[in-house]
Design an enzyme around this catalytic site. Structure first.
Site, PDB file in Angstrom:
ATOM      1  N   HIS A   1      48.419 -15.225 -12.088  1.00  0.00           N
ATOM      2  CA  HIS A   1      47.898 -14.979 -10.744  1.00  0.00           C
ATOM      3  C   HIS A   1      48.410 -13.608 -10.295  1.00  0.00           C
ATOM      4  CE1 HIS A   1      51.917 -16.012  -9.484  1.00  0.00           C
ATOM      5  NE2 HIS A   1      51.804 -17.206 -10.043  1.00  0.00           N
TER       6      HIS A   1
ATOM      7  N   GLY B   1      50.708 -12.685  -8.451  1.00  0.00           N
ATOM      8  CA  GLY B   1      52.159 -12.492  -8.537  1.00  0.00           C
ATOM      9  C   GLY B   1      52.552 -11.959  -9.915  1.00  0.00           C
ATOM     10  N   HIS B   2      52.039 -12.612 -10.968  1.00  0.00           N
ATOM     11  CA  HIS B   2      52.313 -12.134 -12.331  1.00  0.00           C
ATOM     12  C   HIS B   2      51.754 -10.720 -12.526  1.00  0.00           C
ATOM     13  CE1 HIS B   2      51.908 -16.630 -13.259  1.00  0.00           C
ATOM     14  NE2 HIS B   2      53.149 -16.355 -13.607  1.00  0.00           N
TER      15      HIS B   2
ATOM     16  N   VAL C   1      54.737 -12.445  -3.897  1.00  0.00           N
ATOM     17  CA  VAL C   1      53.353 -12.079  -3.556  1.00  0.00           C
ATOM     18  C   VAL C   1      52.693 -13.314  -2.957  1.00  0.00           C
ATOM     19  CG1 VAL C   1      51.136 -11.266  -4.456  1.00  0.00           C
ATOM     20  CG2 VAL C   1      53.259 -10.342  -5.366  1.00  0.00           C
TER      21      VAL C   1
ATOM     22  N   SER D   1      51.447 -19.187  -6.880  1.00  0.00           N
ATOM     23  CA  SER D   1      52.049 -20.006  -7.926  1.00  0.00           C
ATOM     24  C   SER D   1      50.928 -20.622  -8.752  1.00  0.00           C
ATOM     25  CB  SER D   1      52.876 -21.133  -7.296  1.00  0.00           C
ATOM     26  OG  SER D   1      53.161 -22.136  -8.257  1.00  0.00           O
TER      27      SER D   1
END
Ligand code: PAF
Length: 303
Positions: free
Chosen positions: A39, A41-42, A182, A191
């Site tokens: 997602h 964030g990654h 994020v 997540s």
């Protein structure tokens, strides 16, 4: 193997030699360890790595040793093809996606135990063994990829503390970069497990962020007693129907020791369950003033 146009490596030997080749050609090697189902964030970690390193490996491995009994190992979302496309777009050079047999040919053997003071609190209380699984697989990944830098998201603040301590205590020559949380537009921390939430659950889950915003407001207005801040947060979370608080803790981000104040450099962390989904989130009080990092996405991550 090529998936999309991205090189996907499944063997430890191959990963080691590709990484060595990059290092020999003078490139800084960055590693972004993930369990996949990438997602934003990654992707922010991969972009950060690509901005600072000449060669970026993204590992995609749903690590069985960090899941406890009755947890979501089987149902954890997986989509390697989608992950490789996203990783490539974000600037990764290879995806390392080993199978369980490749990583644990004889099952789990030698393990890394971080100190109990660090792992027996917060998430470690309800997930015994989880951080041993994390520390062990992360050390394995470090030994395989031999990165100069490795990137982790501060949403998993306790994981970051465990990895940093392991690196310090075991003299692992890697720089740990901890990047801001994020969030979705409504504040929910990104997540892979958010996909488990029903539409109602998704809306209930917003209370976690609301509670953290309340903590931010209190801290910014000079209320620094940890008990008072926690009470303010409980008020919001207890009102959210269908949400069960697992913990609210105010701790030192390096040692995970409880603090009596929510002043400079305090980590304010929450874990809650909505339906069957476990959510964690946190904010970090800045060391300079009573400002809190990780604003909503779009408003700017201000670490
Ligand atoms: O944060 C995660 O996704 C995992 O815990 C990690 C660091 C990839 C280890 O399996």
């Amino acid at each position: 193997m090529l998936v999309n146009n991205m090189r996907v490596i499944t063997g430890i030997k191959d990963m080691r030699s590709v990484s060595k080749e990059a290092r020999m050609s003078g490139k800084t090697v960055g590693l972004v360890p993930t369990m996949g189902f990438l997602h934003e964030g990654h992707l922010s970690l991969i972009r950060a790595a690509a901005g600072e390193c000449g060669f970026v490996a993204v590992s995609v491995f749903v690590n069985p040793t960090q899941f406890g009994e009755g947890e979501d190992l089987e149902s954890y979302p997986r989509d390697l093809e989608r992950d490789t496309g996203l990783a490539e777009e974000a600037g990764a050079d290879v995806v390392f996606a080993p199978g369980v047999e490749e990583m644990y040919p004889d099952g789990a053997g030698t393990v890394v135990h971080a100190p109990p003071g660090l792992t027996g609190v917060l998430c470690g209380r309800s997930r015994p063994g989880h951080f041993t699984g994390v520390a062990t697989v992360v050390l394995k990944l470090f030994n395989i990829v031999a990165p100069d830098r490795a990137y982790f998201g501060r949403k998993d603040a306790q994981q970051c503390a465990v990895v940093k301590r392991m690196v310090r205590d075991l003299d692992v020559p890697v720089e740990i970069k901890v990047m801001p949380v994020v969030r979705e537009k409504d504040g929910l921390a990104m997540s892979s497990r958010n996909t488990y939430l029903s539409p109602e659950g998704r809306s209930t889950a917003r209370a976690v962020h609301k509670a953290l915003r309340k903590a931010e407001e209190m801290v910014c207005s000079g209320i620094l007693s940890a008990d008072e801040v926690k009470a303010g947060m409980y008020k919001i979370l207890n009102k959210a129907e269908g949400l069960e608080v697992e913990y609210i803790e105010i701790v030192d981000p390096e040692t995970m020791e409880a603090r009596s104040d929510a002043g400079a450099n305090a980590l304010i962390a929450v874990a809650a369950r909505v339906g069957g989904t476990r959510l964690i989130d946190n904010i970090l009080v800045s060391s300079e003033q009573w400002m809190v990092s990780d604003r909503r996405r779009g408003v700017g991550n201000d670490e």
